[in-house]
Design a protein around this motif. Structure first.
Motif, PDB file in Angstrom:
ATOM      1  N   TRP A   1      -2.049   3.345   5.197  1.00  0.00           N
ATOM      2  CA  TRP A   1      -2.049   4.501   5.989  1.00  0.00           C
ATOM      3  C   TRP A   1      -3.194   4.397   6.620  1.00  0.00           C
ATOM      4  CZ3 TRP A   1      -4.798   9.508   6.182  1.00  0.00           C
ATOM      5  CH2 TRP A   1      -5.458   9.825   5.100  1.00  0.00           C
ATOM      6  N   THR A   2      -3.861   4.740   7.853  1.00  0.00           N
ATOM      7  CA  THR A   2      -5.106   4.075   8.518  1.00  0.00           C
ATOM      8  C   THR A   2      -6.069   5.852   8.656  1.00  0.00           C
ATOM      9  OG1 THR A   2      -4.296   4.482  10.677  1.00  0.00           O
ATOM     10  CG2 THR A   2      -4.478   2.123   9.407  1.00  0.00           C
ATOM     11  N   PRO A   3      -6.758   6.498   7.726  1.00  0.00           N
ATOM     12  CA  PRO A   3      -7.609   7.272   8.004  1.00  0.00           C
ATOM     13  C   PRO A   3      -8.341   7.094   9.149  1.00  0.00           C
ATOM     14  CG  PRO A   3      -7.624   6.261   5.420  1.00  0.00           C
ATOM     15  CD  PRO A   3      -7.063   5.688   6.495  1.00  0.00           C
TER      16      PRO A   3
ATOM     17  N   VAL B   1      -0.081  -2.153  14.321  1.00  0.00           N
ATOM     18  CA  VAL B   1       0.257  -2.199  15.287  1.00  0.00           C
ATOM     19  C   VAL B   1      -0.065  -0.803  16.568  1.00  0.00           C
ATOM     20  CG1 VAL B   1       1.304  -4.241  15.900  1.00  0.00           C
ATOM     21  CG2 VAL B   1       2.589  -1.663  16.270  1.00  0.00           C
ATOM     22  N   ALA B   2      -0.034   0.334  15.631  1.00  0.00           N
ATOM     23  CA  ALA B   2      -0.237   1.431  16.189  1.00  0.00           C
ATOM     24  C   ALA B   2      -1.059   2.205  15.366  1.00  0.00           C
ATOM     25  CB  ALA B   2       0.840   2.309  16.803  1.00  0.00           C
ATOM     26  N   PRO B   3      -1.651   3.197  14.689  1.00  0.00           N
ATOM     27  CA  PRO B   3      -2.618   3.754  14.033  1.00  0.00           C
ATOM     28  C   PRO B   3      -1.720   5.073  13.234  1.00  0.00           C
ATOM     29  CG  PRO B   3      -2.898   5.335  16.260  1.00  0.00           C
ATOM     30  CD  PRO B   3      -2.273   3.640  16.476  1.00  0.00           C
ATOM     31  N   LEU B   4      -2.088   4.754  11.714  1.00  0.00           N
ATOM     32  CA  LEU B   4      -0.917   5.658  10.863  1.00  0.00           C
ATOM     33  C   LEU B   4      -1.839   6.848  10.384  1.00  0.00           C
ATOM     34  CD1 LEU B   4       0.539   2.523   9.004  1.00  0.00           C
ATOM     35  CD2 LEU B   4       1.721   3.778  10.695  1.00  0.00           C
ATOM     36  N   THR B   5      -2.207   8.120  11.148  1.00  0.00           N
ATOM     37  CA  THR B   5      -3.080   8.544  10.991  1.00  0.00           C
ATOM     38  C   THR B   5      -2.906   9.888  10.354  1.00  0.00           C
ATOM     39  OG1 THR B   5      -3.122   9.516  12.798  1.00  0.00           O
ATOM     40  CG2 THR B   5      -5.072   8.227  12.353  1.00  0.00           C
ATOM     41  N   ALA B   6      -1.155  10.118   9.784  1.00  0.00           N
ATOM     42  CA  ALA B   6      -0.662  10.969   8.921  1.00  0.00           C
ATOM     43  C   ALA B   6      -0.185  10.313   7.844  1.00  0.00           C
ATOM     44  CB  ALA B   6       0.403  11.541  10.296  1.00  0.00           C
ATOM     45  N   LEU B   7      -0.902  11.273   6.937  1.00  0.00           N
ATOM     46  CA  LEU B   7      -0.434  10.981   6.115  1.00  0.00           C
ATOM     47  C   LEU B   7       0.979  11.450   6.130  1.00  0.00           C
ATOM     48  CD1 LEU B   7      -2.833  11.822   3.311  1.00  0.00           C
ATOM     49  CD2 LEU B   7      -2.176   9.627   4.216  1.00  0.00           C
TER      50      LEU B   7
ATOM     51  N   ILE C   1      -8.010   1.287   6.175  1.00  0.00           N
ATOM     52  CA  ILE C   1      -7.354   0.987   5.914  1.00  0.00           C
ATOM     53  C   ILE C   1      -6.655   1.851   4.450  1.00  0.00           C
ATOM     54  CG2 ILE C   1      -5.853  -0.378   5.499  1.00  0.00           C
ATOM     55  CD1 ILE C   1      -5.815  -2.532   8.199  1.00  0.00           C
ATOM     56  N   GLN C   2      -5.999   2.725   4.097  1.00  0.00           N
ATOM     57  CA  GLN C   2      -5.896   2.451   2.263  1.00  0.00           C
ATOM     58  C   GLN C   2      -4.571   2.548   2.236  1.00  0.00           C
ATOM     59  OE1 GLN C   2      -5.651   6.673   1.217  1.00  0.00           O
ATOM     60  NE2 GLN C   2      -7.877   5.905   0.797  1.00  0.00           N
ATOM     61  N   PHE C   3      -4.710   1.458   0.859  1.00  0.00           N
ATOM     62  CA  PHE C   3      -2.816   1.583   0.249  1.00  0.00           C
ATOM     63  C   PHE C   3      -3.211   2.649  -0.447  1.00  0.00           C
ATOM     64  CE2 PHE C   3      -3.807  -2.887   1.401  1.00  0.00           C
ATOM     65  CZ  PHE C   3      -2.471  -3.210   2.319  1.00  0.00           C
ATOM     66  N   ARG C   4      -2.050   3.733  -1.049  1.00  0.00           N
ATOM     67  CA  ARG C   4      -1.927   4.670  -1.487  1.00  0.00           C
ATOM     68  C   ARG C   4       0.157   4.376  -2.653  1.00  0.00           C
ATOM     69  NH1 ARG C   4      -3.861  10.544   0.127  1.00  0.00           N
ATOM     70  NH2 ARG C   4      -5.947  10.223   0.264  1.00  0.00           N
ATOM     71  N   ASP C   5      -0.546   4.576  -3.870  1.00  0.00           N
ATOM     72  CA  ASP C   5       1.064   4.265  -4.661  1.00  0.00           C
ATOM     73  C   ASP C   5       1.442   5.535  -5.486  1.00  0.00           C
ATOM     74  OD1 ASP C   5      -0.330   3.901  -6.895  1.00  0.00           O
ATOM     75  OD2 ASP C   5       0.932   1.926  -6.883  1.00  0.00           O
ATOM     76  N   ARG C   6       2.900   6.032  -5.973  1.00  0.00           N
ATOM     77  CA  ARG C   6       2.980   6.934  -7.015  1.00  0.00           C
ATOM     78  C   ARG C   6       4.176   6.767  -7.248  1.00  0.00           C
ATOM     79  NH1 ARG C   6       3.318  13.462  -5.920  1.00  0.00           N
ATOM     80  NH2 ARG C   6       3.217  14.094  -7.518  1.00  0.00           N
ATOM     81  N   TRP C   7       4.777   7.498  -8.552  1.00  0.00           N
ATOM     82  CA  TRP C   7       5.481   7.080  -9.006  1.00  0.00           C
ATOM     83  C   TRP C   7       5.960   8.472  -9.822  1.00  0.00           C
ATOM     84  CZ3 TRP C   7       1.386   3.825 -10.959  1.00  0.00           C
ATOM     85  CH2 TRP C   7       1.186   4.687 -12.594  1.00  0.00           C
ATOM     86  N   SER C   8       7.328   9.026 -10.286  1.00  0.00           N
ATOM     87  CA  SER C   8       7.725  10.024 -10.601  1.00  0.00           C
ATOM     88  C   SER C   8       9.015   9.718 -11.839  1.00  0.00           C
ATOM     89  CB  SER C   8       8.365  11.147  -9.840  1.00  0.00           C
ATOM     90  OG  SER C   8       9.261  10.979  -9.247  1.00  0.00           O
ATOM     91  N   LEU C   9       8.724  10.689 -12.425  1.00  0.00           N
ATOM     92  CA  LEU C   9       9.572  10.442 -13.641  1.00  0.00           C
ATOM     93  C   LEU C   9      10.593  11.604 -14.098  1.00  0.00           C
ATOM     94  CD1 LEU C   9       6.786   8.646 -16.366  1.00  0.00           C
ATOM     95  CD2 LEU C   9       8.322   7.224 -14.826  1.00  0.00           C
ATOM     96  N   ALA C  10      11.880  11.360 -14.652  1.00  0.00           N
ATOM     97  CA  ALA C  10      12.945  12.357 -15.230  1.00  0.00           C
ATOM     98  C   ALA C  10      13.826  11.492 -16.054  1.00  0.00           C
ATOM     99  CB  ALA C  10      13.247  12.718 -14.036  1.00  0.00           C
TER     100      ALA C  10
END
Length: 214
Positions: A175-177, A50-56, A97-106
């Motif tokens: 997010w919405t570039p 409902v609102a822009p998500l232009t900031a990562l 519209i764009q999806f991004r994902d990431r995982w970290s390991l330790a």
């Protein structure tokens, strides 16, 4: 008359083997490939935008931690597999519209927060641009897109030693570039994003024994 005395043989076996109460040779559970973590993380943020998500990084959809402790006597190689559920999104002309994902390991410490502002494991999305009319209003238009289920594999760089714990942290954002048009689809904007779920697995692979057990 001489008597011969017999004793039971003392046989050495590797750490990947054992014997049962009847003396039968058996394999240890860790002598084969096995799922040591298998969790399904649901998206908690699916729905209309409902609102822009232009900031990562944007809006957090999936946030899940998982861990596994190596309780075997041998180091274990671990394969991490992340399976993304079917993704759906709707955007209106002329936005994206764009999806991004990431995982970290330790190992033996908390996994770092998986931020997608720079490096990320995957991205998917789309944009629509049908132009504008003579008074710079976007032409009416909407775009529906779907992404199939897909998986990514990553080997943990070093074997997980006995007694050590492998920690994973997975996040998925939408997010919405920029640029973002507030009058999209001729002032009737529709934007929606659904990540549904992600399946997180850790698979431990057997290793050759270093010692023998008498």
């Amino acid at each position: 008359m001489a008597y011969l005395e017999f004793t039971e043989p003392n046989v050495c076996i590797s750490e990947n083997l054992t014997t049962d109460d009847a003396g039968q040779l058996r394999m240890q559970p860790w002598a084969v490939v096995r799922n040591v973590v298998d969790v399904r993380a649901l998206s908690g943020g699916d729905g209309p935008i409902v609102a822009p998500l232009t900031a990562l990084p944007g809006k957090l959809l999936i946030d899940r931690k998982a861990s596994w402790k190596n309780t075997t006597p041998l180091p274990q190689r671990v394969l991490v597999r992340v399976t993304r559920g079917p993704r759906y999104w709707l955007t209106s002309n002329p936005n994206a519209i764009q999806f991004r994902d990431r995982w970290s390991l330790a190992v033996d410490r908390p996994a770092a927060i998986p931020v997608t502002t720079g490096i990320y494991n995957s991205q998917c999305g789309s944009a629509i641009d049908l132009g504008t009319n003579s008074v710079a209003e976007p032409h009416p238009g909407r775009q529906w897109r779907w992404s199939d289920i897909n998986s990514s594999d990553e080997w943990v760089p070093q074997p997980v030693e006995p007694g050590s714990t492998l920690n994973l942290w997975y996040r998925c954002y939408v997010w919405t570039p920029p640029p973002w048009s507030n009058n999209a689809n001729k002032n009737q904007p529709q934007h929606e994003a659904r990540a549904n779920w992600a399946r997180i697995q850790m698979m431990a692979f057997p290793q050759q024994g270093n010692l023998v057990v008498g």
